[in-house]
Design an enzyme around this catalytic site. Structure first.
Site, PDB file in Angstrom:
ATOM      1  N   HIS A   1     -13.318 -20.829 -24.771  1.00  0.00           N
ATOM      2  CA  HIS A   1     -13.515 -20.994 -26.252  1.00  0.00           C
ATOM      3  C   HIS A   1     -13.034 -20.151 -27.006  1.00  0.00           C
ATOM      4  O   HIS A   1     -12.920 -19.984 -28.320  1.00  0.00           O
ATOM      5  CB  HIS A   1     -15.010 -21.606 -26.488  1.00  0.00           C
ATOM      6  CG  HIS A   1     -16.023 -20.440 -26.499  1.00  0.00           C
ATOM      7  ND1 HIS A   1     -16.684 -19.998 -25.488  1.00  0.00           N
ATOM      8  CD2 HIS A   1     -16.217 -19.565 -27.482  1.00  0.00           C
ATOM      9  CE1 HIS A   1     -17.594 -19.152 -25.680  1.00  0.00           C
ATOM     10  NE2 HIS A   1     -17.308 -18.872 -26.886  1.00  0.00           N
TER      11      HIS A   1
ATOM     12  N   ASP B   1     -15.633 -23.647 -19.438  1.00  0.00           N
ATOM     13  CA  ASP B   1     -15.474 -22.454 -20.339  1.00  0.00           C
ATOM     14  C   ASP B   1     -14.692 -21.422 -19.813  1.00  0.00           C
ATOM     15  O   ASP B   1     -15.453 -20.321 -19.702  1.00  0.00           O
ATOM     16  CB  ASP B   1     -16.694 -22.244 -20.962  1.00  0.00           C
ATOM     17  CG  ASP B   1     -16.534 -21.543 -22.251  1.00  0.00           C
ATOM     18  OD1 ASP B   1     -15.369 -21.294 -22.876  1.00  0.00           O
ATOM     19  OD2 ASP B   1     -17.519 -21.078 -22.948  1.00  0.00           O
TER      20      ASP B   1
ATOM     21  N   GLY C   1     -19.848 -12.689 -30.582  1.00  0.00           N
ATOM     22  CA  GLY C   1     -18.797 -11.701 -30.072  1.00  0.00           C
ATOM     23  C   GLY C   1     -18.975 -11.387 -28.439  1.00  0.00           C
ATOM     24  O   GLY C   1     -18.329 -10.669 -28.062  1.00  0.00           O
TER      25      GLY C   1
ATOM     26  N   SER D   1     -19.276 -13.474 -26.284  1.00  0.00           N
ATOM     27  CA  SER D   1     -18.656 -14.422 -25.498  1.00  0.00           C
ATOM     28  C   SER D   1     -17.567 -13.853 -24.662  1.00  0.00           C
ATOM     29  O   SER D   1     -16.826 -12.913 -24.995  1.00  0.00           O
ATOM     30  CB  SER D   1     -17.931 -15.440 -26.154  1.00  0.00           C
ATOM     31  OG  SER D   1     -18.847 -16.413 -26.655  1.00  0.00           O
TER      32      SER D   1
ATOM     33  N   SER E   1     -20.721 -17.822 -21.797  1.00  0.00           N
ATOM     34  CA  SER E   1     -20.141 -18.989 -22.742  1.00  0.00           C
ATOM     35  C   SER E   1     -21.117 -19.090 -23.880  1.00  0.00           C
ATOM     36  O   SER E   1     -20.365 -19.050 -24.799  1.00  0.00           O
ATOM     37  CB  SER E   1     -20.515 -20.325 -21.755  1.00  0.00           C
ATOM     38  OG  SER E   1     -20.178 -21.447 -22.324  1.00  0.00           O
TER      39      SER E   1
END
Length: 486
Positions: free
Chosen positions: A203, A231, A310, A312, A327
């Site tokens: 993502h 993801d 941030g 992720s 994720s």
């Protein structure tokens, strides 16, 4: 549940992060082996070489001070060599324990020429310049000889032109560090891969999205991305960026990555991300399906660790074993929360990537019973080919790569327990790498080559010799189950 990339934030210029040197084992063997490999030294004489080099340094300093403007530079070449512009200084140099070499230019005059070059504007075709004591000259490296000569001519320096490749800055890829997507979205690096890049969350960016590194320098492009349903993604970096087997621990250091053996439910895990740094928790559940506002993602792992925007894409570790990339989640790191990660081995298998580890990617023979090797019969790297014991011969049929993800590979296939069996007598074979637990092997310090799923050993059937097929068997400690890398 929410995704935790950080979007549309102002991107501040970050200082270049310099990784500390990883902890080293005692100097000895590893250092001397590297000197033998790269310099052609006899490993047994490496310590003597280095001691002599170190001893030459104070001699050089003393002669430079004594000779003054007559000192013509110094270099080490099977002993200390010292340039002299006055032959009368030869005995002084010899008395100090160095070898005199007559030269025409003093070190001072060469340094003055180099200083004039430093004050002269250089075109992009000019790469570098320096004083070379071995040739008693100023050297200019450039794309072409004419470019080097033109630059030296503008400075009024008599220089030696050398054609060279343009240098470039080098940066390290490290898990947990910030990177920027499309100039306005902040995410965190997952893990370096030997294919030239890193894995992260899908993502964070779509295929083709450009990225900048933690220092806002052009870094790479998303080579693959999947979201929703999955993801995960991987970024192919440019040649300025070097994969490293480390994750930022946000305490001024790094954690080494040794492999990617998956941890179980209840195991402790820690994650690294650019917003909240290093946070830990335990694994709650696996194969979790998550609904991100109508976008379903399957196969995630849920944890009690916290994360925020941030973080992720950042790295998850259980000890030194890589687990996955961040994720999304709920809550925050003030009041607590739940965070999910995309398991790593699926990402590696989907994109055909190889995790960068402290020992991964190295290839060797696997030697065991009767000093014979694990062998692919007739070098036939076909799926389903049963492995055997054979006289060690150095062919590709006996070259095994420990990929760092728990697999052992040859001919692009993985060592495998047939049909994922846990039974005694199951064949050890080659199979397409799939991430199946039947393809996970650990070579223990005791010399057992174990499949953790079955907790059984790779065994030479009936203690046979050359040509004997290999099987899985309960670990007995017998020498027909003992292996070493060579």
């Amino acid at each position: 549940m929410r995704l935790i990339a950080q979007c549309c934030a102002a991107v501040a210029t970050a200082a270049l992060i310099v990784l500390p040197a990883p902890a080293q084992a005692a100097p000895g063997d590893a250092l001397h082996a590297a000197l033998a490999r790269d310099l052609g030294w006899d490993p047994a004489r490496a310590a003597v070489h280095q001691a002599a080099e170190a001893a030459s340094v104070p001699v050089e300093h003393a002669l430079r001070a004594r000779l003054g403007d007559r000192f013509g530079g110094a270099w080490y070449d099977s002993g200390l060599k010292v340039g002299i512009v006055d032959p009368a200084d030869a005995n002084v140099v010899r008395a100090a324990g160095a070898s005199p070499v007559e030269v025409t230019r003093s070190e001072k005059s060469l340094a003055e020429g180099k200083a004039r070059l430093d004050r002269t504007a250089a075109s992009p075709d000019v790469h570098s310049w320096y004083v070379d004591p071995t040739s008693n000259s100023v050297v200019v490296q450039a794309r072409t000889t004419s470019a080097a000569r033109a630059f030296a001519g503008r400075a009024g320096v008599d220089a030696v032109p050398v054609v060279s490749e343009a240098p470039r800055p080098l940066y390290d890829i490290r898990g947990g560090d910030q990177y920027v997507i499309n100039g306005n979205t902040l995410c965190s690096v997952g893990f370096s891969v030997n294919n030239g890049g890193f894995v992260t969350a899908g993502h964070c960016g779509g295929t083709g999205s450009p990225t900048l590194g933690h220092n806002n320098v052009a870094q790479g492009t998303f080579a693959g991305s999947s979201f929703p349903e999955n993801d995960y993604a991987w970024v192919r970096t440019n040649s300025n960026w070097t994969p490293t087997p480390y994750v930022n621990n946000y305490s001024g250091g790094s954690v080494a990555v040794a492999g990617s053996q998956e941890a179980g439910v209840g195991a402790s895990v820690c994650r690294s991300g650019r917003t909240t740094g290093w946070r830990c928790g335990t694994v709650q559940a696996k194969n979790v399906t998550v609904n991100y506002s109508g976008r379903l993602v399957h196969g995630l792992t849920s944890t009690t660790a916290c994360a925020e925007g941030g973080d992720s894409g950042g790295a998850w570790l259980a000890g030194n074993q890589a687990q996955g990339v961040t994720s999304g989640g709920s809550g925050n790191c003030s009041s607590g929360g739940t965070t999910l990660f995309q398991p790593l081995n699926e990402i590696l298998n989907v994109y055909g990537l190889q995790l960068t580890t402290t020992g991964g990617g190295s290839t060797s023979r696997i030697v065991g019973w009767q000093d014979k090797c694990i062998d692919v019969p007739n070098s036939n790297g076909a799926e389903g080919q049963r492995l055997q014991l054979w006289d060690c011969n150095g062919t590709a049929a006996q070259n095994w790569t420990f990929a760092g993800d728990g697999t052992i590979r040859a001919f692009g296939l993985c060592m495998d327990v047939a049909w994922g069996s846990r039974d005694n007598g199951a064949a050890i074979q080659l199979a397409r790498c799939s991430g199946n637990p039947a393809q996970q092997f650990v070579l223990s310090a005791a010399g057992d080559l174990v499949n953790p799923q079955a907790n059984k050993c790779v065994d030479v059937t009936s203690w046979g010799g050359t040509g004997t097929p290999l099987q899985q068997w309960e670990c007995t400690g017998g020498t027909n189950q003992k292996w070493r890398r060579a």
